[in-house]
Design a protein around this motif. Structure first.
Motif, PDB file in Angstrom:
ATOM      1  N   ARG A   9       1.033  -1.174  -0.024  1.00  7.04           N
ATOM      2  CA  ARG A   9      -0.067   0.026   0.205  1.00  7.04           C
ATOM      3  C   ARG A   9       0.840   1.187  -0.119  1.00  7.04           C
ATOM      4  NH1 ARG A   9      -4.114   0.798   3.937  1.00  7.04           N
ATOM      5  NH2 ARG A   9      -2.451   0.670   5.612  1.00  7.04           N
ATOM      6  N   PHE A  10       0.270   2.323  -0.589  1.00 11.49           N
ATOM      7  CA  PHE A  10       1.146   3.588  -0.821  1.00 11.49           C
ATOM      8  C   PHE A  10       0.316   4.684  -0.624  1.00 11.49           C
ATOM      9  CE2 PHE A  10       2.424   0.303  -3.791  1.00 11.49           C
ATOM     10  CZ  PHE A  10       3.988   0.326  -3.680  1.00 11.49           C
ATOM     11  N   ARG A  11       0.938   5.780   0.144  1.00 13.94           N
ATOM     12  CA  ARG A  11      -0.138   7.106   0.503  1.00 13.94           C
ATOM     13  C   ARG A  11       0.820   8.005  -0.527  1.00 13.94           C
ATOM     14  NH1 ARG A  11      -4.499   8.002   2.870  1.00 13.94           N
ATOM     15  NH2 ARG A  11      -4.021   6.398   4.601  1.00 13.94           N
ATOM     16  N   VAL A  12      -0.004   8.623  -1.475  1.00 14.88           N
ATOM     17  CA  VAL A  12       0.464   9.417  -2.434  1.00 14.88           C
ATOM     18  C   VAL A  12      -0.303  10.586  -2.558  1.00 14.88           C
ATOM     19  CG1 VAL A  12       1.102   9.625  -4.935  1.00 14.88           C
ATOM     20  CG2 VAL A  12       1.361   7.444  -3.764  1.00 14.88           C
ATOM     21  N   PRO A  13       0.304  11.840  -2.675  1.00 14.53           N
ATOM     22  CA  PRO A  13      -0.717  13.182  -2.731  1.00 14.53           C
ATOM     23  C   PRO A  13      -1.099  13.005  -3.971  1.00 14.53           C
ATOM     24  CG  PRO A  13       1.620  13.542  -1.855  1.00 14.53           C
ATOM     25  CD  PRO A  13       1.680  12.129  -2.023  1.00 14.53           C
ATOM     26  N   GLU A  14      -2.531  13.656  -3.971  1.00 14.46           N
ATOM     27  CA  GLU A  14      -3.276  13.621  -5.173  1.00 14.46           C
ATOM     28  C   GLU A  14      -2.377  14.381  -6.361  1.00 14.46           C
ATOM     29  OE1 GLU A  14      -7.645  13.929  -5.232  1.00 14.46           O
ATOM     30  OE2 GLU A  14      -7.402  14.405  -3.186  1.00 14.46           O
ATOM     31  N   CYS A  15      -1.744  15.463  -5.939  1.00  6.72           N
ATOM     32  CA  CYS A  15      -1.003  15.945  -7.309  1.00  6.72           C
ATOM     33  C   CYS A  15       0.029  15.412  -7.788  1.00  6.72           C
ATOM     34  CB  CYS A  15      -0.262  17.326  -6.495  1.00  6.72           C
ATOM     35  SG  CYS A  15       0.996  17.288  -5.205  1.00  6.72           S
ATOM     36  N   GLY A  21      -4.364  -0.682  -7.680  1.00  5.80           N
ATOM     37  CA  GLY A  21      -5.863  -0.196  -7.427  1.00  5.80           C
ATOM     38  C   GLY A  21      -5.489   1.271  -6.417  1.00  5.80           C
ATOM     39  N   ARG A  22      -6.717   1.828  -6.585  1.00  6.30           N
ATOM     40  CA  ARG A  22      -6.780   3.245  -5.755  1.00  6.30           C
ATOM     41  C   ARG A  22      -7.810   3.043  -4.895  1.00  6.30           C
ATOM     42  NH1 ARG A  22      -7.089   9.323  -7.885  1.00  6.30           N
ATOM     43  NH2 ARG A  22      -9.027   8.861  -8.141  1.00  6.30           N
ATOM     44  N   ASN A  23      -7.859   3.574  -3.725  1.00  3.26           N
ATOM     45  CA  ASN A  23      -8.867   3.476  -2.715  1.00  3.26           C
ATOM     46  C   ASN A  23     -10.079   4.340  -3.398  1.00  3.26           C
ATOM     47  OD1 ASN A  23     -10.392   4.218  -0.233  1.00  3.26           O
ATOM     48  ND2 ASN A  23      -9.166   2.512   0.488  1.00  3.26           N
ATOM     49  N   VAL A  24     -11.479   3.946  -3.283  1.00  2.00           N
ATOM     50  CA  VAL A  24     -12.315   4.472  -3.767  1.00  2.00           C
ATOM     51  C   VAL A  24     -12.869   5.808  -2.606  1.00  2.00           C
ATOM     52  CG1 VAL A  24     -13.486   2.857  -5.061  1.00  2.00           C
ATOM     53  CG2 VAL A  24     -14.098   2.993  -2.637  1.00  2.00           C
ATOM     54  N   ASP A  25     -12.740   5.703  -1.442  1.00  4.85           N
ATOM     55  CA  ASP A  25     -13.043   6.651  -0.333  1.00  4.85           C
ATOM     56  C   ASP A  25     -11.772   7.662  -0.203  1.00  4.85           C
ATOM     57  OD1 ASP A  25     -15.589   5.572   0.086  1.00  4.85           O
ATOM     58  OD2 ASP A  25     -14.507   4.126   1.226  1.00  4.85           O
ATOM     59  N   ASP A  26     -10.417   7.032  -0.434  1.00  3.06           N
ATOM     60  CA  ASP A  26      -9.392   8.138   0.035  1.00  3.06           C
ATOM     61  C   ASP A  26      -8.510   7.983  -1.390  1.00  3.06           C
ATOM     62  OD1 ASP A  26      -6.980   9.355   0.963  1.00  3.06           O
ATOM     63  OD2 ASP A  26      -6.962   8.125   2.641  1.00  3.06           O
ATOM     64  N   PRO A  27      -8.387   8.902  -2.300  1.00  2.00           N
ATOM     65  CA  PRO A  27      -7.956   8.808  -3.468  1.00  2.00           C
ATOM     66  C   PRO A  27      -6.314   8.881  -3.073  1.00  2.00           C
ATOM     67  CG  PRO A  27      -9.019  10.923  -3.321  1.00  2.00           C
ATOM     68  CD  PRO A  27      -9.335  10.028  -2.211  1.00  2.00           C
TER      69      PRO A  27
END
Length: 106
Positions: free
Chosen positions: A6-12, A40-46
């Motif tokens: 899993r990865f946390r990536v700023p939307e920008c 994949g990308r989380n549907v609630d937290d992009p």
């Protein structure tokens, strides 16, 4: 064996990250023992992304991580994964489960 990274990536940064993750997935998919995978990308937290891969066994996955092409094309993006366990054994009705134990006695 299933690997969930899993990865946390700023939307920008999503566009650049998506391309890098696809390249990492392609490098892993070219390795012996690879059985399938998805990005994949989380549907609630992009800002939350996932790469799941399935492998014939843990050895295949570990050898893939050691391959030159994966080191070149995937390690940089894989190193951005959240710091959490990522390898899971597939459990069926008759699976003898792995036991947690230290790898060495030192």
């Amino acid at each position: 064996m299933i690997v969930v990274s899993r990865f946390r990536v700023p939307e920008c940064d999503a566009g650049e990250f998506r391309a890098a993750l696809a390249q990492a997935h392609a490098a892993l998919a070219a390795c012996p023992g690879y059985a399938g995978g998805t990005v994949g990308r989380n549907v609630d937290d992009p800002t939350l992304w996932v790469l799941t891969t399935t492998w014939e066994n843990v050895g295949s996955y570990r050898r893939a991580l050691s391959s030159y092409d994966v080191k070149l094309r995937a390690v940089a993006v894989l190193s951005r994964a959240l710091d959490e366990p990522s390898a899971y054994e597939v459990v069926t009705g008759d699976t003898v489960l792995n036991t947690g134990s230290p790898r060495s006695l030192g």
